[in-house]
Design a protein around this motif. Sequence first.
Motif, PDB file in Angstrom:
ATOM      1  N   ALA A 193     -10.210 -10.563  -2.830  1.00 53.83           N
ATOM      2  CA  ALA A 193      -9.021 -10.100  -3.542  1.00 53.83           C
ATOM      3  C   ALA A 193      -8.519  -8.823  -2.878  1.00 53.83           C
ATOM      4  O   ALA A 193      -9.303  -7.921  -2.545  1.00 53.83           O
ATOM      5  N   LEU A 194      -7.223  -8.726  -2.688  1.00 61.58           N
ATOM      6  CA  LEU A 194      -6.636  -7.586  -1.976  1.00 61.58           C
ATOM      7  C   LEU A 194      -5.825  -6.672  -2.883  1.00 61.58           C
ATOM      8  O   LEU A 194      -5.759  -5.456  -2.645  1.00 61.58           O
ATOM      9  N   VAL A 195      -5.163  -7.238  -3.900  1.00 60.52           N
ATOM     10  CA  VAL A 195      -4.239  -6.479  -4.728  1.00 60.52           C
ATOM     11  C   VAL A 195      -4.529  -6.750  -6.198  1.00 60.52           C
ATOM     12  O   VAL A 195      -4.676  -7.912  -6.611  1.00 60.52           O
ATOM     13  N   ASP A 196      -4.640  -5.676  -6.990  1.00 61.41           N
ATOM     14  CA  ASP A 196      -4.683  -5.789  -8.449  1.00 61.41           C
ATOM     15  C   ASP A 196      -3.264  -5.614  -8.970  1.00 61.41           C
ATOM     16  O   ASP A 196      -2.608  -4.604  -8.672  1.00 61.41           O
ATOM     17  N   ARG A 251      -1.923  -2.320  -7.135  1.00 63.22           N
ATOM     18  CA  ARG A 251      -2.864  -1.386  -6.536  1.00 63.22           C
ATOM     19  C   ARG A 251      -3.817  -2.164  -5.654  1.00 63.22           C
ATOM     20  O   ARG A 251      -4.258  -3.257  -5.995  1.00 63.22           O
ATOM     21  N   LEU A 252      -4.120  -1.589  -4.493  1.00 64.57           N
ATOM     22  CA  LEU A 252      -5.061  -2.236  -3.590  1.00 64.57           C
ATOM     23  C   LEU A 252      -6.472  -2.183  -4.163  1.00 64.57           C
ATOM     24  O   LEU A 252      -6.898  -1.172  -4.739  1.00 64.57           O
ATOM     25  N   THR A 253      -7.208  -3.275  -4.008  1.00 67.08           N
ATOM     26  CA  THR A 253      -8.637  -3.249  -4.304  1.00 67.08           C
ATOM     27  C   THR A 253      -9.344  -2.492  -3.182  1.00 67.08           C
ATOM     28  O   THR A 253      -8.732  -2.134  -2.156  1.00 67.08           O
ATOM     29  N   ASP A 254     -10.656  -2.261  -3.375  1.00 65.96           N
ATOM     30  CA  ASP A 254     -11.411  -1.598  -2.310  1.00 65.96           C
ATOM     31  C   ASP A 254     -11.351  -2.424  -1.026  1.00 65.96           C
ATOM     32  O   ASP A 254     -11.169  -1.890   0.076  1.00 65.96           O
ATOM     33  N   ALA A 278       0.828  -1.209   0.000  1.00 63.90           N
ATOM     34  CA  ALA A 278       0.000   0.000   0.000  1.00 63.90           C
ATOM     35  C   ALA A 278       0.862   1.257   0.000  1.00 63.90           C
ATOM     36  O   ALA A 278       0.552   2.252  -0.677  1.00 63.90           O
ATOM     37  N   ARG A 279       1.952   1.245   0.731  1.00 63.62           N
ATOM     38  CA  ARG A 279       2.805   2.430   0.839  1.00 63.62           C
ATOM     39  C   ARG A 279       3.673   2.639  -0.397  1.00 63.62           C
ATOM     40  O   ARG A 279       3.890   3.777  -0.835  1.00 63.62           O
ATOM     41  N   LEU A 280       4.170   1.546  -1.000  1.00 60.41           N
ATOM     42  CA  LEU A 280       5.151   1.661  -2.089  1.00 60.41           C
ATOM     43  C   LEU A 280       4.531   1.514  -3.470  1.00 60.41           C
ATOM     44  O   LEU A 280       5.158   1.889  -4.472  1.00 60.41           O
TER      45      LEU A 280
END
Length: 309
Positions: A66-69, A76-79, A33-35
Amino acid sequence: MSETDGAGDRAAGGTLAHRVPDLGALELLLAVARLGSLGAAAREVGITQPAASSRIRSMERQLGVALVDRSPRGSRLTDAGALVTDWARRVVEAAEAFDVGAQALRDRRDSRLRVAASMTIAEYLLPGWLLALRAQRPGTAVSLLAGNSAAVAERLLRDEADLGFVEGLTVPQGLDSTVIAHDRLIVVAAPAHPWARRGRRVVAQELAATPLILRERGSGTRQVLDAALGGLARPLIELSSTTAVKAAAVSGAGPAVLSELAVGEELAMRRLVSIPVEGVALRRDLRAVWPTGHRPAGPARDLLTLTRS
């Protein structure tokens, strides 16, 4: 129903540890999320990118969302991933607070060491061990309580000591132990004593029938001697320390039985002589002891290691 939905249903059972991702996975998600890059996040937490991808997929299966696209332009993080990241941040912050508190407990434990030891070990072995421990742990304050083996056991069971050392035949109830050394008891007397001048050995029966300068009841030395001889005559003098027994023997008051660790200088200077004895073996184990189920940790563990080196 999707594969992740089914996994989420399965994850709903079991313990919390099975339903909640581990801290390593949550820290990886926060780094993504940060990078904005799975590769950069992997490098930050010290794992390979394939290992990071595998950990994220495993977390998605565990949570059932799902957590990451992933795309060629980054990750990128999903919602759902953004929401889980907010929760993860709070979990990791709580874990960091937990770690700080645990370290404070370790620091408090490591700042002191309370040792209880029977007299022979306290006077003739522990000083060297404690000097070596100080070189390893200069910030640890050590207190030493010397007494007989029974008193050592009492202090440990009352939580007045962290580690103990005893010389008796048996391990007191409620304590675990390990043998750290072996010792031999010898009969000694002043050079003018009749036993020192005659040409034959003292037999076990004679030793048992002779009033001796003895340590008090409860001492490891007296326990070993009493058991080896099957009983003792009434003491000539009963004293509460090895040093006092030795001094009385040197004065010519009578024979005594002492650890060979305690009388090396007196024998070398001929202030005492060793009296040969036959028909009895006066050997004993020296033991480290601690309350059952509480294996020594921190400086107590280090001291225990030093006794075996």
